[in-house]
Write an enzyme that holds these catalytic residues in place. Structure first.
Site, PDB file in Angstrom:
ATOM      1  N   PRO A  11      75.180 -19.200  36.028  1.00  0.00           N
ATOM      2  CA  PRO A  11      74.374 -19.036  34.818  1.00  0.00           C
ATOM      3  C   PRO A  11      75.186 -18.981  33.528  1.00  0.00           C
ATOM      4  O   PRO A  11      76.269 -18.392  33.487  1.00  0.00           O
ATOM      5  CB  PRO A  11      73.635 -17.708  35.049  1.00  0.00           C
ATOM      6  N   ASN A  12      74.600 -19.594  32.529  1.00  0.00           N
ATOM      7  CA  ASN A  12      75.090 -19.616  31.150  1.00  0.00           C
ATOM      8  C   ASN A  12      76.286 -20.527  30.919  1.00  0.00           C
ATOM      9  O   ASN A  12      76.689 -20.738  29.775  1.00  0.00           O
ATOM     10  CB  ASN A  12      75.394 -18.194  30.641  1.00  0.00           C
ATOM     11  N   ARG A  19      79.276 -21.366  22.290  1.00  0.00           N
ATOM     12  CA  ARG A  19      79.310 -19.961  21.867  1.00  0.00           C
ATOM     13  C   ARG A  19      80.588 -19.323  22.416  1.00  0.00           C
ATOM     14  O   ARG A  19      81.157 -19.811  23.376  1.00  0.00           O
ATOM     15  CB  ARG A  19      78.103 -19.178  22.449  1.00  0.00           C
ATOM     16  N   TYR A  24      85.810 -18.277  25.980  1.00  0.00           N
ATOM     17  CA  TYR A  24      85.658 -19.388  26.934  1.00  0.00           C
ATOM     18  C   TYR A  24      86.234 -20.720  26.441  1.00  0.00           C
ATOM     19  O   TYR A  24      86.174 -21.708  27.164  1.00  0.00           O
ATOM     20  CB  TYR A  24      84.186 -19.547  27.298  1.00  0.00           C
ATOM     21  N   ASN A  75      82.437 -21.335  40.238  1.00  0.00           N
ATOM     22  CA  ASN A  75      82.440 -20.313  39.188  1.00  0.00           C
ATOM     23  C   ASN A  75      81.005 -19.779  39.156  1.00  0.00           C
ATOM     24  O   ASN A  75      80.127 -20.381  38.540  1.00  0.00           O
ATOM     25  CB  ASN A  75      82.817 -20.902  37.828  1.00  0.00           C
ATOM     26  N   ALA A  78      78.001 -14.731  36.108  1.00  0.00           N
ATOM     27  CA  ALA A  78      77.735 -13.307  36.317  1.00  0.00           C
ATOM     28  C   ALA A  78      77.251 -13.002  37.737  1.00  0.00           C
ATOM     29  O   ALA A  78      77.333 -11.847  38.184  1.00  0.00           O
ATOM     30  CB  ALA A  78      76.717 -12.822  35.287  1.00  0.00           C
ATOM     31  N   HIS A  81      79.436 -10.962  40.227  1.00  0.00           N
ATOM     32  CA  HIS A  81      79.496  -9.499  40.270  1.00  0.00           C
ATOM     33  C   HIS A  81      78.242  -8.871  40.881  1.00  0.00           C
ATOM     34  O   HIS A  81      78.169  -7.654  40.998  1.00  0.00           O
ATOM     35  CB  HIS A  81      79.703  -8.951  38.855  1.00  0.00           C
ATOM     36  N   ASP A  88      76.530 -14.446  51.093  1.00  0.00           N
ATOM     37  CA  ASP A  88      76.030 -14.800  52.426  1.00  0.00           C
ATOM     38  C   ASP A  88      76.039 -16.310  52.632  1.00  0.00           C
ATOM     39  O   ASP A  88      76.414 -16.797  53.705  1.00  0.00           O
ATOM     40  CB  ASP A  88      74.609 -14.256  52.632  1.00  0.00           C
ATOM     41  N   GLU A  99      87.474 -19.620  44.132  1.00  0.00           N
ATOM     42  CA  GLU A  99      86.678 -18.949  43.089  1.00  0.00           C
ATOM     43  C   GLU A  99      87.413 -19.121  41.758  1.00  0.00           C
ATOM     44  O   GLU A  99      88.600 -18.801  41.658  1.00  0.00           O
ATOM     45  CB  GLU A  99      86.560 -17.459  43.446  1.00  0.00           C
ATOM     46  N   HIS A 101      87.388 -18.577  37.549  1.00  0.00           N
ATOM     47  CA  HIS A 101      86.861 -17.972  36.317  1.00  0.00           C
ATOM     48  C   HIS A 101      87.676 -18.453  35.133  1.00  0.00           C
ATOM     49  O   HIS A 101      88.915 -18.465  35.189  1.00  0.00           O
ATOM     50  CB  HIS A 101      86.905 -16.445  36.387  1.00  0.00           C
ATOM     51  N   ILE A 102      86.963 -18.796  34.081  1.00  0.00           N
ATOM     52  CA  ILE A 102      87.628 -19.294  32.875  1.00  0.00           C
ATOM     53  C   ILE A 102      88.404 -18.160  32.206  1.00  0.00           C
ATOM     54  O   ILE A 102      89.560 -18.311  31.814  1.00  0.00           O
ATOM     55  CB  ILE A 102      86.573 -19.882  31.916  1.00  0.00           C
ATOM     56  N   SER A 103      87.742 -17.023  32.062  1.00  0.00           N
ATOM     57  CA  SER A 103      88.368 -15.873  31.393  1.00  0.00           C
ATOM     58  C   SER A 103      89.110 -15.012  32.416  1.00  0.00           C
ATOM     59  O   SER A 103      88.873 -15.112  33.627  1.00  0.00           O
ATOM     60  CB  SER A 103      87.293 -15.038  30.691  1.00  0.00           C
ATOM     61  N   ARG A 108      88.719  -7.643  31.092  1.00  0.00           N
ATOM     62  CA  ARG A 108      87.431  -7.447  30.420  1.00  0.00           C
ATOM     63  C   ARG A 108      86.727  -6.182  30.941  1.00  0.00           C
ATOM     64  O   ARG A 108      87.369  -5.311  31.519  1.00  0.00           O
ATOM     65  CB  ARG A 108      86.581  -8.718  30.589  1.00  0.00           C
ATOM     66  N   ARG A 112      83.137  -6.469  35.452  1.00  0.00           N
ATOM     67  CA  ARG A 112      83.591  -7.818  35.832  1.00  0.00           C
ATOM     68  C   ARG A 112      84.768  -7.767  36.800  1.00  0.00           C
ATOM     69  O   ARG A 112      85.282  -8.809  37.225  1.00  0.00           O
ATOM     70  CB  ARG A 112      83.998  -8.631  34.594  1.00  0.00           C
TER      71      ARG A 112
HETATM   72  O1  CA2 Z   1      85.189 -16.222  33.073  1.00  0.00           O
HETATM   73  C1  CA2 Z   1      84.305 -16.776  33.720  1.00  0.00           C
HETATM   74  O2  CA2 Z   1      84.363 -17.953  34.055  1.00  0.00           O
HETATM   75  C2  CA2 Z   1      83.030 -16.004  34.087  1.00  0.00           C
HETATM   76  O3  CA2 Z   1      82.643 -16.410  35.396  1.00  0.00           O
HETATM   77  C3  CA2 Z   1      81.992 -16.417  33.060  1.00  0.00           C
HETATM   78  C4  CA2 Z   1      80.686 -15.653  33.201  1.00  0.00           C
HETATM   79  C5  CA2 Z   1      80.939 -14.150  33.242  1.00  0.00           C
HETATM   80  O4  CA2 Z   1      79.716 -13.464  33.470  1.00  0.00           O
HETATM   81  C6  CA2 Z   1      81.937 -13.788  34.311  1.00  0.00           C
HETATM   82  O5  CA2 Z   1      82.153 -12.407  34.276  1.00  0.00           O
HETATM   83  C7  CA2 Z   1      83.250 -14.514  34.081  1.00  0.00           C
HETATM   84  C8  CA2 Z   1      79.771 -15.937  32.001  1.00  0.00           C
HETATM   85  C9  CA2 Z   1      79.525 -17.367  31.736  1.00  0.00           C
HETATM   86  C10 CA2 Z   1      78.879 -17.466  30.398  1.00  0.00           C
HETATM   87  O6  CA2 Z   1      79.409 -18.575  29.752  1.00  0.00           O
HETATM   88  C11 CA2 Z   1      79.199 -18.672  28.412  1.00  0.00           C
HETATM   89  C12 CA2 Z   1      79.897 -19.643  27.761  1.00  0.00           C
HETATM   90  C13 CA2 Z   1      79.767 -19.787  26.411  1.00  0.00           C
HETATM   91  C14 CA2 Z   1      78.890 -18.968  25.711  1.00  0.00           C
HETATM   92  C15 CA2 Z   1      78.177 -17.991  26.372  1.00  0.00           C
HETATM   93  C16 CA2 Z   1      78.323 -17.857  27.740  1.00  0.00           C
END
Ligand code: CA2
Length: 150
Positions: A11-12, A19, A24, A75, A78, A81, A88, A99, A101-103, A108, A112
């Site tokens: 998601p997202n 954003r 990111y 990836n 959210a 977590h 499963d 797995e 993750h960008i960040s 954080r 997370r």
């Molecule tokens: O760091 C990552 O890749 C995450 O999986 C990104 C998730 C976050 O919930 C994880 O804790 C770490 C969130 C993805 C949301 O991506 C956005 C990108 C740009 C603007 C808003 C959200």
């Protein structure tokens, strides 16, 4: 073993590059897909690249991957977590899972710091920005090569 790899995004992540660039980066998900396709060609991998904001869709793709794919880069956003359902589904997949993750999630908020997915992952990458996807595919290619040589 199949050289088809699923690259799954939760998601997202469709908002990537639009954003929060300080967290990111500026690359969009379309840029990430393009880079993944370029490195996949180099590594002789076929990829299916997907993103969804819906947990069940990600689970359905993991089930599809069970039938066809040699590995998964995921990836889960959210859902990382929160989702025992994704854990499963991944548990029922036989090949290597990376797995990604960008960040750097460990730098954080504490919520997370825990990942349900990590316990089924061959490896975890975090904090390398969108380059992490390319590194994940490189690692997966190596794992598939090693398995084929066994
Ligand atoms: O760091 C990552 O890749 C995450 O999986 C990104 C998730 C976050 O919930 C994880 O804790 C770490 C969130 C993805 C949301 O991506 C956005 C990108 C740009 C603007 C808003 C959200």
């Amino acid at each position: 073993m199949s050289r088809l790899v699923y690259v799954l995004n939760g998601p997202n992540l469709n908002l990537l590059g639009k954003r929060q660039p300080e967290i990111y980066g500026r690359e969009t998900l379309a840029d990430v897909e393009r880079d993944c396709r370029a490195i996949a060609a180099e590594l002789k991998l076929d990829i299916r690249f997907h993103q969804s904001n819906r947990e069940y869709e990600i689970i359905d793709w993991i089930h599809e991957a069970r039938e066809t794919a040699g590995g998964i880069v995921i990836n889960p956003g959210a859902f990382t977590h929160t989702s025992i359902a994704i854990l499963d589904a991944l548990n029922a997949f036989d090949g290597p899972i990376i797995e990604c993750h960008i960040s750097n999630v460990h730098k954080r908020e504490s919520f997370r710091h825990h990942s349900y997915v990590s316990q089924v992952a061959s490896g975890v990458i975090a904090g390398f920005g969108t380059q992490g996807y390319q590194l994940s595919l490189r690692r997966l290619a190596r794992l598939l090569d090693d398995a084929a040589a066994q």
